[in-house]
Design a protein around this motif. Structure first.
Motif, PDB file in Angstrom:
ATOM      1  N   ASN A  33       0.824  -1.213   0.000  1.00 26.65           N
ATOM      2  CA  ASN A  33       0.000   0.000   0.000  1.00 26.65           C
ATOM      3  C   ASN A  33       0.854   1.257   0.000  1.00 26.65           C
ATOM      4  N   ALA A  34       2.027   1.209   0.634  1.00 29.76           N
ATOM      5  CA  ALA A  34       2.909   2.369   0.694  1.00 29.76           C
ATOM      6  C   ALA A  34       3.732   2.527  -0.585  1.00 29.76           C
ATOM      7  N   SER A  35       3.798   1.491  -1.414  1.00 25.43           N
ATOM      8  CA  SER A  35       4.574   1.552  -2.657  1.00 25.43           C
ATOM      9  C   SER A  35       3.820   2.355  -3.705  1.00 25.43           C
ATOM     10  N   GLU A  36       4.589   2.976  -4.594  1.00 29.22           N
ATOM     11  CA  GLU A  36       3.953   3.716  -5.683  1.00 29.22           C
ATOM     12  C   GLU A  36       3.474   2.747  -6.762  1.00 29.22           C
ATOM     13  N   LEU A  37       2.474   3.168  -7.497  1.00 28.64           N
ATOM     14  CA  LEU A  37       1.956   2.386  -8.611  1.00 28.64           C
ATOM     15  C   LEU A  37       2.909   2.583  -9.788  1.00 28.64           C
ATOM     16  N   ILE A  38       3.501   1.493 -10.271  1.00 27.57           N
ATOM     17  CA  ILE A  38       4.501   1.558 -11.336  1.00 27.57           C
ATOM     18  C   ILE A  38       3.940   0.907 -12.589  1.00 27.57           C
ATOM     19  N   SER A  39       4.106   1.589 -13.714  1.00 24.55           N
ATOM     20  CA  SER A  39       3.721   1.049 -15.017  1.00 24.55           C
ATOM     21  C   SER A  39       4.929   1.190 -15.927  1.00 24.55           C
ATOM     22  N   ARG A  40       5.413   0.055 -16.456  1.00 27.89           N
ATOM     23  CA  ARG A  40       6.615   0.081 -17.295  1.00 27.89           C
ATOM     24  C   ARG A  40       6.583  -1.053 -18.298  1.00 27.89           C
ATOM     25  N   PRO A  41       7.315  -0.871 -19.424  1.00 23.01           N
ATOM     26  CA  PRO A  41       7.390  -1.944 -20.409  1.00 23.01           C
ATOM     27  C   PRO A  41       8.075  -3.172 -19.794  1.00 23.01           C
ATOM     28  N   ALA A  42       7.545  -4.343 -20.109  1.00 17.78           N
ATOM     29  CA  ALA A  42       8.111  -5.583 -19.559  1.00 17.78           C
ATOM     30  C   ALA A  42       7.803  -6.740 -20.493  1.00 17.78           C
ATOM     31  N   ARG A  43       8.483  -7.839 -20.246  1.00 19.67           N
ATOM     32  CA  ARG A  43       8.317  -9.072 -21.021  1.00 19.67           C
ATOM     33  C   ARG A  43       8.092 -10.213 -20.048  1.00 19.67           C
ATOM     34  N   VAL A  44       7.197 -11.143 -20.386  1.00 28.36           N
ATOM     35  CA  VAL A  44       6.965 -12.343 -19.575  1.00 28.36           C
ATOM     36  C   VAL A  44       8.116 -13.297 -19.859  1.00 28.36           C
ATOM     37  N   VAL A  45       8.885 -13.644 -18.820  1.00 26.20           N
ATOM     38  CA  VAL A  45      10.031 -14.536 -19.020  1.00 26.20           C
ATOM     39  C   VAL A  45       9.817 -15.924 -18.407  1.00 26.20           C
ATOM     40  N   ALA A  46       8.890 -16.064 -17.475  1.00 29.57           N
ATOM     41  CA  ALA A  46       8.655 -17.381 -16.872  1.00 29.57           C
ATOM     42  C   ALA A  46       7.285 -17.410 -16.206  1.00 29.57           C
ATOM     43  N   LYS A  47       6.749 -18.624 -16.112  1.00 32.13           N
ATOM     44  CA  LYS A  47       5.487 -18.863 -15.409  1.00 32.13           C
ATOM     45  C   LYS A  47       5.682 -20.106 -14.557  1.00 32.13           C
ATOM     46  N   ARG A  48       5.054 -20.120 -13.381  1.00 29.12           N
ATOM     47  CA  ARG A  48       5.113 -21.320 -12.545  1.00 29.12           C
ATOM     48  C   ARG A  48       3.866 -21.408 -11.685  1.00 29.12           C
ATOM     49  N   THR A  49       3.609 -22.613 -11.202  1.00 35.79           N
ATOM     50  CA  THR A  49       2.495 -22.848 -10.287  1.00 35.79           C
ATOM     51  C   THR A  49       3.020 -23.504  -9.029  1.00 35.79           C
ATOM     52  N   ASN A  50       2.254 -23.382  -7.970  1.00 39.64           N
ATOM     53  CA  ASN A  50       2.556 -24.057  -6.717  1.00 39.64           C
ATOM     54  C   ASN A  50       1.261 -24.709  -6.236  1.00 39.64           C
ATOM     55  N   VAL A  51       1.207 -26.044  -6.260  1.00 40.29           N
ATOM     56  CA  VAL A  51       0.029 -26.788  -5.820  1.00 40.29           C
ATOM     57  C   VAL A  51       0.280 -27.263  -4.405  1.00 40.29           C
ATOM     58  N   TRP A  52      -0.679 -27.015  -3.510  1.00 44.09           N
ATOM     59  CA  TRP A  52      -0.516 -27.421  -2.119  1.00 44.09           C
ATOM     60  C   TRP A  52      -1.827 -27.992  -1.596  1.00 44.09           C
ATOM     61  N   GLY A  53      -1.694 -28.819  -0.563  1.00 45.92           N
ATOM     62  CA  GLY A  53      -2.859 -29.505  -0.008  1.00 45.92           C
ATOM     63  C   GLY A  53      -3.204 -30.713  -0.859  1.00 45.92           C
ATOM     64  N   GLY A  54      -4.348 -31.291  -0.621  1.00 42.68           N
ATOM     65  CA  GLY A  54      -4.858 -32.351  -1.468  1.00 42.68           C
ATOM     66  C   GLY A  54      -4.213 -33.703  -1.298  1.00 42.68           C
ATOM     67  N   SER A  55      -4.338 -34.286  -0.130  1.00 43.31           N
ATOM     68  CA  SER A  55      -3.884 -35.668   0.041  1.00 43.31           C
ATOM     69  C   SER A  55      -5.130 -36.543   0.132  1.00 43.31           C
ATOM     70  N   GLY A  56      -5.135 -37.609  -0.635  1.00 45.07           N
ATOM     71  CA  GLY A  56      -6.304 -38.495  -0.615  1.00 45.07           C
ATOM     72  C   GLY A  56      -7.482 -37.845  -1.305  1.00 45.07           C
ATOM     73  N   GLU A  57      -8.585 -37.721  -0.580  1.00 42.48           N
ATOM     74  CA  GLU A  57      -9.806 -37.171  -1.162  1.00 42.48           C
ATOM     75  C   GLU A  57     -10.007 -35.694  -0.854  1.00 42.48           C
ATOM     76  N   SER A  58      -9.063 -35.044  -0.160  1.00 40.90           N
ATOM     77  CA  SER A  58      -9.230 -33.631   0.146  1.00 40.90           C
ATOM     78  C   SER A  58      -8.866 -32.786  -1.071  1.00 40.90           C
ATOM     79  N   SER A  59      -9.334 -31.565  -1.097  1.00 37.35           N
ATOM     80  CA  SER A  59      -9.092 -30.701  -2.252  1.00 37.35           C
ATOM     81  C   SER A  59      -7.717 -30.059  -2.159  1.00 37.35           C
ATOM     82  N   SER A  60      -7.215 -29.623  -3.307  1.00 36.02           N
ATOM     83  CA  SER A  60      -5.929 -28.942  -3.359  1.00 36.02           C
ATOM     84  C   SER A  60      -6.148 -27.516  -3.840  1.00 36.02           C
TER      85      SER A  60
END
Length: 129
Positions: free
Chosen positions: A43-70
């Motif tokens: 909230n204290a940071s300024e709003l920044i808008s600048r040219p950029a390129r997407v260089v990587a994507k990743r996911t993190n899956v957590w939870g979900g053992s057996g029949e429980s949801s992840s």
């Protein structure tokens, strides 16, 4: 160990029960303080808008053992023209709409993703055939 003279559980059992309880409470307190400090810093940071390129994507899956949801967390790493990188958490829809190599205008506030106005792919933006 010696039993409790008052007839209750042994002192060692009471101590370990209290110790586990204290560790759990401290863990919750740490998570709350960390979350609030990140929220305040963003909230204290300024709003920044600048040219950029997407260089990587990743996911993190957590939870979900057996029949429980992840649950899945989605992250995209953007690289600015000056070479600096920022990995930002995004929602699943945004994650699906972005591809590595996309270029555009990134808007963020601290570590909080605000948007990405896609202008094309890196090779398209440079005018390659």
């Amino acid at each position: 160990m010696f039993p409790n003279p008052l007839g209750g559980p042994p002192h060692a059992f009471q101590f370990f029960f209290f110790l586990i309880f204290a560790v759990v409470i401290c863990g919750f307190a740490f998570a709350i303080v960390k979350g609030l400090s990140t929220w305040t810093r963003n909230n204290a940071s300024e709003l920044i808008s600048r040219p950029a390129r997407v260089v990587a994507k990743r996911t993190n899956v957590w939870g979900g053992s057996g029949e429980s949801s992840s649950s899945t967390s989605y992250y995209v790493t953007f690289e600015a023209e000056d070479g600096s990188r920022a990995e930002l958490a995004v929602n699943g829809k945004t994650y699906g709409m972005l591809a590595e190599g996309d270029v555009g205008q990134l808007t963020h506030q601290g570590t909080r993703y605000k948007g990405f106005d896609r202008h094309g792919r890196a090779n398209e933006a440079q005018g390659s055939s």
